[in-house]
Write a protein that holds these residues in place. Structure first.
Motif, PDB file in Angstrom:
ATOM      1  N   PHE A  38       1.056  -0.988  -0.038  1.00 15.64           N
ATOM      2  CA  PHE A  38       0.022   0.409   0.343  1.00 15.64           C
ATOM      3  C   PHE A  38       0.777   1.242   0.296  1.00 15.64           C
ATOM      4  N   ARG A  39       0.590   2.287  -0.949  1.00 16.00           N
ATOM      5  CA  ARG A  39       1.565   3.554  -0.466  1.00 16.00           C
ATOM      6  C   ARG A  39       0.013   4.952   0.612  1.00 16.00           C
ATOM      7  N   VAL A  40       0.756   5.603   0.751  1.00 22.34           N
ATOM      8  CA  VAL A  40      -0.649   6.673   1.472  1.00 22.34           C
ATOM      9  C   VAL A  40      -1.314   7.534  -0.011  1.00 22.34           C
ATOM     10  N   ASP A  41      -1.194   6.928  -1.474  1.00 19.60           N
ATOM     11  CA  ASP A  41      -1.826   8.045  -2.359  1.00 19.60           C
ATOM     12  C   ASP A  41      -2.523   6.463  -3.270  1.00 19.60           C
ATOM     13  N   THR A  42      -2.299   5.458  -2.526  1.00 20.11           N
ATOM     14  CA  THR A  42      -3.208   4.087  -3.133  1.00 20.11           C
ATOM     15  C   THR A  42      -4.065   4.673  -3.435  1.00 20.11           C
ATOM     16  N   GLN A  43      -4.740   3.773  -4.819  1.00 23.30           N
ATOM     17  CA  GLN A  43      -6.065   4.050  -5.190  1.00 23.30           C
ATOM     18  C   GLN A  43      -7.036   2.578  -5.020  1.00 23.30           C
ATOM     19  N   ILE A  44      -8.318   3.264  -5.433  1.00 29.62           N
ATOM     20  CA  ILE A  44      -9.261   2.287  -5.519  1.00 29.62           C
ATOM     21  C   ILE A  44      -9.246   1.402  -6.296  1.00 29.62           C
ATOM     22  N   SER A  45      -8.455   1.373  -7.694  1.00 35.16           N
ATOM     23  CA  SER A  45      -8.904   1.052  -8.683  1.00 35.16           C
ATOM     24  C   SER A  45      -7.185  -0.104  -8.362  1.00 35.16           C
ATOM     25  N   ASP A  46      -6.178   0.054  -7.620  1.00 35.59           N
ATOM     26  CA  ASP A  46      -4.267  -0.479  -7.416  1.00 35.59           C
ATOM     27  C   ASP A  46      -5.308  -1.386  -6.399  1.00 35.59           C
ATOM     28  N   LEU A  47      -6.762  -1.625  -5.934  1.00 31.94           N
ATOM     29  CA  LEU A  47      -7.102  -2.545  -4.400  1.00 31.94           C
ATOM     30  C   LEU A  47      -7.975  -3.825  -5.423  1.00 31.94           C
TER      31      LEU A  47
END
Length: 368
Positions: free
Chosen positions: A145-154
């Motif tokens: 995970f990153r602080v700027d993780t997006q929903i699409s990355d999940l």
């Protein structure tokens, strides 16, 4: 406080301590002693033991019970961690969090029936091995995970982990009970269910504790890198981090942070006593209020310059610690995959079952 005592352990209002040793290793030692006593009592119980130890003689039951505990450990630990990340770091409401987790649940629902059908044809051993390995891969994948993780990355990592769980769960019961006598199925199912529950509880407790201690250490590390904080403020915040029961509660930490800043940062004050302000003319009062407003705006900007890196440090610390916790869960799932290789993979077909019944039937006994 895992090994060295950080605070007294309270039980029914009484403080219990063992010198400088934490209560944790003492409780583990008590657990081992009581487990040995339990096994000895059950071993010598001739009538209706709570757990019939003969159940563990077949390899599949012993391996399956342990694998079920490991699977529940990793699975429930993941279920516990994901909402924390989505709500605390990404700031989603509980309903939105549930929507984001839908691909995870739907994947399990779709894969589980297919896994059950494949297990009937090819056996469950390698489905469990593959499922646990894919689950480990998914946990490792999520642990980036990153602080700027997006929903699409999940979406993709959720699907990968869902595939692993869907493959491993359905055949596990069947292969575990494969060699269990029919009259012992009820007790064996109870033991297997208990192993799952113990694994679930331990997963939430141990991974949660690991997250908490890692989070505090990571936040301290990130705070020490902030050079814009006055030394007194930094010292007070680090003390709060050390004593905070749950950094994962943003409301509690924000309240602590507000209190610390109000005590350690000089607040803007009126340049003139209240009596002198009261004697001002309207024009003087207007000019004075404008000057005071500018001072307050400047103070607010300065506070923002201080609080922004603090908030970023907390978020980054939480992301880094939850990544480490997911990787630990992935290692545990991988360990479960390795243990699953110990299963006997043969499936018992219906004709084979009928033959066994005929062999023990007194009527058919002369036919041997």
């Amino acid at each position: 406080g895992w090994w060295k005592r950080a605070a007294d352990f309270k039980l029914f209002g009484a403080n219990i301590h063992f010198g400088s040793i934490s209560i944790i290793p003492v409780l583990f030692l008590i657990t081992i002693i009581l487990t040995v006593i339990f096994i000895l009592v059950e071993k010598h119980c001739q009538k209706d033991p709570l757990v019939d130890l003969k159940l563990f003689k077949p390899r599949n039951f012993s391996v399956g019970t342990f694998t079920a505990a490991v699977l529940s450990f990793a699975m429930m630990g993941s279920f516990f961690l994901l909402p924390l990340f989505l709500q605390v770091v990404m700031g989603f409401a509980p309903i939105k969090t549930g929507e984001i987790l839908l691909p995870f649940a739907l994947t399990i629902m779709l894969i589980a029936p297919l896994s059950g059908r494949m297990a009937d044809k090819i056996g469950g051993k390698y489905l469990i091995v593959a499922g646990m390995a894919i689950m480990a891969l998914g946990g490792y994948y999520i642990g980036h995970f990153r602080v700027d993780t997006q929903i699409s990355d999940l979406i993709l990592p959720f699907i990968v982990m869902g595939v692993g769980m869907g493959l491993a769960m359905p055949p596990l019961n069947n292969i575990t009970l494969l060699e269990t006598p029919e009259d012992e199925i009820g007790g064996a199912s109870g033991v297997l269910s208990t192993a799952r529950q113990i694994g679930s509880v331990m997963g939430i407790a141990i991974l949660g504790a690991f997250l908490q201690t890692t989070l505090a250490a990571q936040v301290r590390l990130d705070f020490n890198k902030i050079n814009t904080l006055p030394p007194l403020t930094k010292t007070a915040i680090l003390a709060s981090v050390n004593n905070q029961q749950s950094l994962s509660d943003p409301t509690a930490f924000q309240a602590d942070l507000t209190t610390i800043l109000s005590k350690t940062m000089p607040a803007p004050k009126s340049y003139l006593p209240a009596e002198q302000v009261a004697k001002m003319t309207a024009a003087q009062k207007t000019a004075y209020d404008q000057q005071l407003t500018q001072v307050q705006l400047f103070y607010a900007k300065q506070m923002q310059l201080i609080t922004t890196p603090i908030e970023q440090a907390v978020k980054k610390g939480f992301v880094d610690s939850i990544n480490k916790t997911f990787r630990l869960a992935a290692l545990i799932a991988l360990f479960g995959a390795l243990v699953s290789f110990l299963f006997r993979g043969q499936m018992v077909s219906e004709p084979a079952k009928q033959t066994v019944v005929a062999d023990i039937d007194p009527i058919n006994k002369p036919l041997k």
